[in-house]
Design a protein around this motif. Sequence first.
Motif, PDB file in Angstrom:
ATOM      1  N   VAL B 226      14.513  -7.272   0.433  1.00 56.37           N
ATOM      2  CA  VAL B 226      15.035  -6.484  -0.685  1.00 56.37           C
ATOM      3  C   VAL B 226      15.382  -5.079  -0.183  1.00 56.37           C
ATOM      4  O   VAL B 226      16.445  -4.533  -0.510  1.00 56.37           O
ATOM      5  N   ALA B 227      14.493  -4.529   0.624  1.00 49.82           N
ATOM      6  CA  ALA B 227      14.685  -3.162   1.120  1.00 49.82           C
ATOM      7  C   ALA B 227      16.034  -3.010   1.828  1.00 49.82           C
ATOM      8  O   ALA B 227      16.761  -2.027   1.605  1.00 49.82           O
ATOM      9  N   GLU B 228      16.396  -3.996   2.640  1.00 54.15           N
ATOM     10  CA  GLU B 228      17.646  -3.900   3.401  1.00 54.15           C
ATOM     11  C   GLU B 228      18.869  -3.975   2.500  1.00 54.15           C
ATOM     12  O   GLU B 228      19.952  -3.537   2.888  1.00 54.15           O
ATOM     13  N   ARG B 229      18.725  -4.590   1.329  1.00 55.75           N
ATOM     14  CA  ARG B 229      19.856  -4.631   0.398  1.00 55.75           C
ATOM     15  C   ARG B 229      19.988  -3.321  -0.371  1.00 55.75           C
ATOM     16  O   ARG B 229      21.052  -2.953  -0.832  1.00 55.75           O
ATOM     17  N   ILE B 230      18.878  -2.588  -0.509  1.00 56.41           N
ATOM     18  CA  ILE B 230      18.903  -1.319  -1.245  1.00 56.41           C
ATOM     19  C   ILE B 230      19.498  -0.216  -0.376  1.00 56.41           C
ATOM     20  O   ILE B 230      20.250   0.627  -0.846  1.00 56.41           O
ATOM     21  N   THR B 231      19.141  -0.224   0.903  1.00 53.49           N
ATOM     22  CA  THR B 231      19.628   0.830   1.802  1.00 53.49           C
ATOM     23  C   THR B 231      19.820   0.278   3.205  1.00 53.49           C
ATOM     24  O   THR B 231      19.110  -0.658   3.602  1.00 53.49           O
ATOM     25  N   ASP B 232      20.756   0.841   3.934  1.00 57.69           N
ATOM     26  CA  ASP B 232      20.904   0.400   5.327  1.00 57.69           C
ATOM     27  C   ASP B 232      19.971   1.181   6.248  1.00 57.69           C
ATOM     28  O   ASP B 232      19.962   0.958   7.451  1.00 57.69           O
ATOM     29  N   ARG B 233      19.187   2.112   5.683  1.00 50.88           N
ATOM     30  CA  ARG B 233      18.231   2.844   6.512  1.00 50.88           C
ATOM     31  C   ARG B 233      16.832   2.847   5.887  1.00 50.88           C
ATOM     32  O   ARG B 233      16.283   3.909   5.566  1.00 50.88           O
ATOM     33  N   PRO B 234      16.257   1.675   5.711  1.00 51.43           N
ATOM     34  CA  PRO B 234      14.878   1.674   5.194  1.00 51.43           C
ATOM     35  C   PRO B 234      13.938   2.308   6.211  1.00 51.43           C
ATOM     36  O   PRO B 234      14.188   2.223   7.416  1.00 51.43           O
ATOM     37  N   VAL B 235      12.900   2.954   5.723  1.00 57.36           N
ATOM     38  CA  VAL B 235      11.873   3.507   6.621  1.00 57.36           C
ATOM     39  C   VAL B 235      10.607   2.681   6.399  1.00 57.36           C
ATOM     40  O   VAL B 235      10.060   2.650   5.301  1.00 57.36           O
ATOM     41  N   TRP B 236      10.179   1.985   7.454  1.00 56.76           N
ATOM     42  CA  TRP B 236       9.154   0.951   7.304  1.00 56.76           C
ATOM     43  C   TRP B 236       7.730   1.509   7.334  1.00 56.76           C
ATOM     44  O   TRP B 236       7.435   2.430   8.094  1.00 56.76           O
ATOM     45  N   VAL B 237       6.893   0.908   6.519  1.00 59.28           N
ATOM     46  CA  VAL B 237       5.458   1.189   6.605  1.00 59.28           C
ATOM     47  C   VAL B 237       4.950   0.386   7.797  1.00 59.28           C
ATOM     48  O   VAL B 237       4.973  -0.836   7.780  1.00 59.28           O
ATOM     49  N   GLN B 238       4.528   1.090   8.822  1.00 56.75           N
ATOM     50  CA  GLN B 238       4.063   0.397  10.033  1.00 56.75           C
ATOM     51  C   GLN B 238       2.543   0.250  10.075  1.00 56.75           C
ATOM     52  O   GLN B 238       2.025  -0.661  10.705  1.00 56.75           O
ATOM     53  N   GLY B 239       1.850   1.180   9.418  1.00 62.67           N
ATOM     54  CA  GLY B 239       0.392   1.095   9.436  1.00 62.67           C
ATOM     55  C   GLY B 239      -0.214   1.877   8.276  1.00 62.67           C
ATOM     56  O   GLY B 239       0.353   2.891   7.843  1.00 62.67           O
ATOM     57  N   VAL B 240      -1.334   1.389   7.769  1.00 66.84           N
ATOM     58  CA  VAL B 240      -2.090   2.122   6.746  1.00 66.84           C
ATOM     59  C   VAL B 240      -3.572   2.069   7.104  1.00 66.84           C
ATOM     60  O   VAL B 240      -4.021   1.097   7.731  1.00 66.84           O
ATOM     61  N   GLY B 241      -4.298   3.089   6.715  1.00 65.09           N
ATOM     62  CA  GLY B 241      -5.736   3.089   6.973  1.00 65.09           C
ATOM     63  C   GLY B 241      -6.432   4.021   6.000  1.00 65.09           C
ATOM     64  O   GLY B 241      -5.843   5.007   5.558  1.00 65.09           O
ATOM     65  N   TRP B 242      -7.659   3.680   5.674  1.00 66.14           N
ATOM     66  CA  TRP B 242      -8.457   4.586   4.848  1.00 66.14           C
ATOM     67  C   TRP B 242      -9.922   4.331   5.098  1.00 66.14           C
ATOM     68  O   TRP B 242     -10.295   3.242   5.525  1.00 66.14           O
ATOM     69  N   ASN B 243     -10.739   5.345   4.840  1.00 68.90           N
ATOM     70  CA  ASN B 243     -12.150   5.264   5.172  1.00 68.90           C
ATOM     71  C   ASN B 243     -12.918   6.340   4.413  1.00 68.90           C
ATOM     72  O   ASN B 243     -12.417   7.435   4.233  1.00 68.90           O
ATOM     73  N   LEU B 244     -14.119   5.992   3.973  1.00 70.19           N
ATOM     74  CA  LEU B 244     -14.975   6.965   3.296  1.00 70.19           C
ATOM     75  C   LEU B 244     -16.292   7.133   4.031  1.00 70.19           C
ATOM     76  O   LEU B 244     -16.935   6.143   4.368  1.00 70.19           O
ATOM     77  N   ASP B 245     -16.656   8.370   4.244  1.00 68.72           N
ATOM     78  CA  ASP B 245     -17.979   8.662   4.808  1.00 68.72           C
ATOM     79  C   ASP B 245     -18.959   8.873   3.640  1.00 68.72           C
ATOM     80  O   ASP B 245     -18.572   8.834   2.475  1.00 68.72           O
ATOM     81  N   THR B 246     -20.217   9.120   3.972  1.00 73.31           N
ATOM     82  CA  THR B 246     -21.236   9.315   2.941  1.00 73.31           C
ATOM     83  C   THR B 246     -20.971  10.565   2.102  1.00 73.31           C
ATOM     84  O   THR B 246     -20.417  11.546   2.587  1.00 73.31           O
ATOM     85  N   ALA B 247     -21.404  10.511   0.835  1.00 77.49           N
ATOM     86  CA  ALA B 247     -21.292  11.678  -0.029  1.00 77.49           C
ATOM     87  C   ALA B 247     -22.396  12.704   0.279  1.00 77.49           C
ATOM     88  O   ALA B 247     -22.376  13.801  -0.257  1.00 77.49           O
ATOM     89  N   TYR B 248     -23.362  12.340   1.133  1.00 80.44           N
ATOM     90  CA  TYR B 248     -24.355  13.332   1.589  1.00 80.44           C
ATOM     91  C   TYR B 248     -23.683  14.180   2.665  1.00 80.44           C
ATOM     92  O   TYR B 248     -23.919  14.005   3.863  1.00 80.44           O
ATOM     93  N   TRP B 249     -22.815  15.089   2.211  1.00 79.86           N
ATOM     94  CA  TRP B 249     -21.948  15.806   3.151  1.00 79.86           C
ATOM     95  C   TRP B 249     -22.726  16.712   4.096  1.00 79.86           C
ATOM     96  O   TRP B 249     -22.260  16.993   5.202  1.00 79.86           O
ATOM     97  N   THR B 250     -23.920  17.155   3.686  1.00 77.67           N
ATOM     98  CA  THR B 250     -24.708  18.023   4.570  1.00 77.67           C
ATOM     99  C   THR B 250     -25.412  17.208   5.656  1.00 77.67           C
ATOM    100  O   THR B 250     -26.079  17.760   6.513  1.00 77.67           O
ATOM    101  N   ASN B 251     -25.287  15.882   5.570  1.00 77.08           N
ATOM    102  CA  ASN B 251     -25.888  15.013   6.589  1.00 77.08           C
ATOM    103  C   ASN B 251     -24.842  14.552   7.600  1.00 77.08           C
ATOM    104  O   ASN B 251     -24.971  13.499   8.206  1.00 77.08           O
ATOM    105  N   ARG B 252     -23.769  15.310   7.727  1.00 72.46           N
ATOM    106  CA  ARG B 252     -22.698  14.886   8.642  1.00 72.46           C
ATOM    107  C   ARG B 252     -22.455  15.932   9.718  1.00 72.46           C
ATOM    108  O   ARG B 252     -22.809  17.093   9.562  1.00 72.46           O
ATOM    109  N   ASP B 253     -21.799  15.484  10.802  1.00 68.75           N
ATOM    110  CA  ASP B 253     -21.318  16.426  11.814  1.00 68.75           C
ATOM    111  C   ASP B 253     -20.112  17.141  11.220  1.00 68.75           C
ATOM    112  O   ASP B 253     -19.037  16.547  11.076  1.00 68.75           O
TER     113      ASP B 253
END
Lengths: 171, 392
Positions: B226-253
């Motif tokens: 579908v993307a290629e029909r909308i535009t001849d210059r789609p910009v692809w999502v190549q990677g995604v990432g997410w991560n959560l550390d502890t909410a005890y923020w004073t216990n972190r580096d």
Amino acid sequence: MTQRIASYPGTALSEEDIERGRVLSIHDRLRADYAWDAGLAIGRYLDGLKAGQILGVRCERCDRTVVPPRAFCEQCFAPMDAFVPLAGVGTVNTFSLCYVTWDVKRIAEPLIPSVIDLDGTSPPAGIMHLLGGVATDRVRIGMRVRAVWKPARAREGAITDIRYFKPLRRG
Amino acid sequence: MSMRRVAVVGAGMTRFVRRAMETPKELAWHAARMALDSCGLTLKDVGGVCIGSAPDAFDGVHMKGEYLSDGSGAWGKPVMRSFVGGGTGVFLGPHGWYHAASGLFDVVLVVAEEKMSSFYPHAQAAFVTIFDHTTERPLKPNLLWIFALEMNRYMQTYGISKRDIAQVAVKNKRNAADHPCAMLGEANITIEDVLNSEVLAWPVQRLDVSPVSDGAVAIVMAAEGVAERITDRPVWVQGVGWNLDTAYWTNRDLAYPAYVERAARMAYDMAGVREPRKEIHIVEPYDPFDYKELHHLEGLLLADRGKAPELTAQGVTAREGAMPVCPSGGLLGVGNPITAAGLMKVAELFWQLRGEAGARQVPGKPERGLAQAWGDLMQVGTVTILGTQRPA
């Protein structure tokens, strides 16, 4: 596309626009009262503070002692119920000299919030509190500090039962 | 992964201002409508809608996702709001990607809106509720504290000076002078201006901090075929990432954002990026405070620990440098309507990778860029990698 757009939407207002009634806005104040339960682990922590003691908690499986106490170890997910009294002495991990209040009012004498690594815990395991009894130009990371308590009769089971942390040595 | 490939095909944004006359819904509509117009689509083409917006406390409107839905083009459609604090804007990358990659929707409208000015007298007071109500809030903390504490620890750990860090504010505010939506673009700002600005919570001074802002940004994402029909210059999502550390923020580096590294590694793995310093051509890391850009470049493995200031001093991160960082002007220059500022970074990559960034265009035909945001109690890392090459 940004270069093809001549003019972007979004109309900036100034305080004066509001004050002079050039645009209308509705002002209201929400009332939100809560009573938070301290829970199992922090309940014990507050009991300890009232008694003039800082309690940490130990996970034997991970071999670590942390503060503030928690009911479970977030790393291995086992219960965490071995409470350990800490000496109330620690090291300044970091600090700030803060010249504004929480609601952005200017203050002349800065507050000195700090993260303090307490002796007997497994680093990194500090708590946030204030430093006091020290000149602002004398505060250092690495400084050794100890808890200064409210008198026993004034303690209520709150983090503010510790007034602040002050240097072990006169600086 | 048996997911469909997904591309960004359109983007739009409002100006970022201290206080907008428009309501949140009106801002969202402006950005969403511009994003659709930019790729010649209408609401009829949109299958699902993804909304990102920060705490309801700013607006004093409960269920802000629902409130924003019609301004976000979600009338009568499946809509989902996500929220991971300041990390939300870039989290919309994975959020929108999932919607299309999963096969559920061919075209997804992704909208981020923030109106911080409604909170009186200053949005900062709304942040007090991020701190633990029992162990921290009685100390009357202020949002600046955590940044000031982290910045001081970062400086101490690596021997970094305030002057080293001020370079970032100068670079980004100068870059923002070329952004038509920017609030704090300053072509002639100097390091001395930053170092002489009002001390808020030492080591944080006025010009080390991004402003309270109102604004909205939207992008359109579409699945392969579908993307290629909308535009001849789609910009692809190549990677995604997410991560959560502890909410005890004073216990972190506090000197190193490990959660950003974990999010980055997830995204690099998906994108097949093995040498990020060579393979990432433009970076839009989260810069609500100047030191955060440095902190995040290190967490993203784009600089050695404690060495990001050197890259800045050497001009590597300048718009014409070998690895342009925040060519948009970032939050420090364009403004910081929280989630909209994060999605602005993704939109900037889209414009840059298509060669459409006008005066902000980085030279050398970049092929891959990374946007990153961060938030909650200093515990969230979100990463989106876009590129001109369709993923294998």
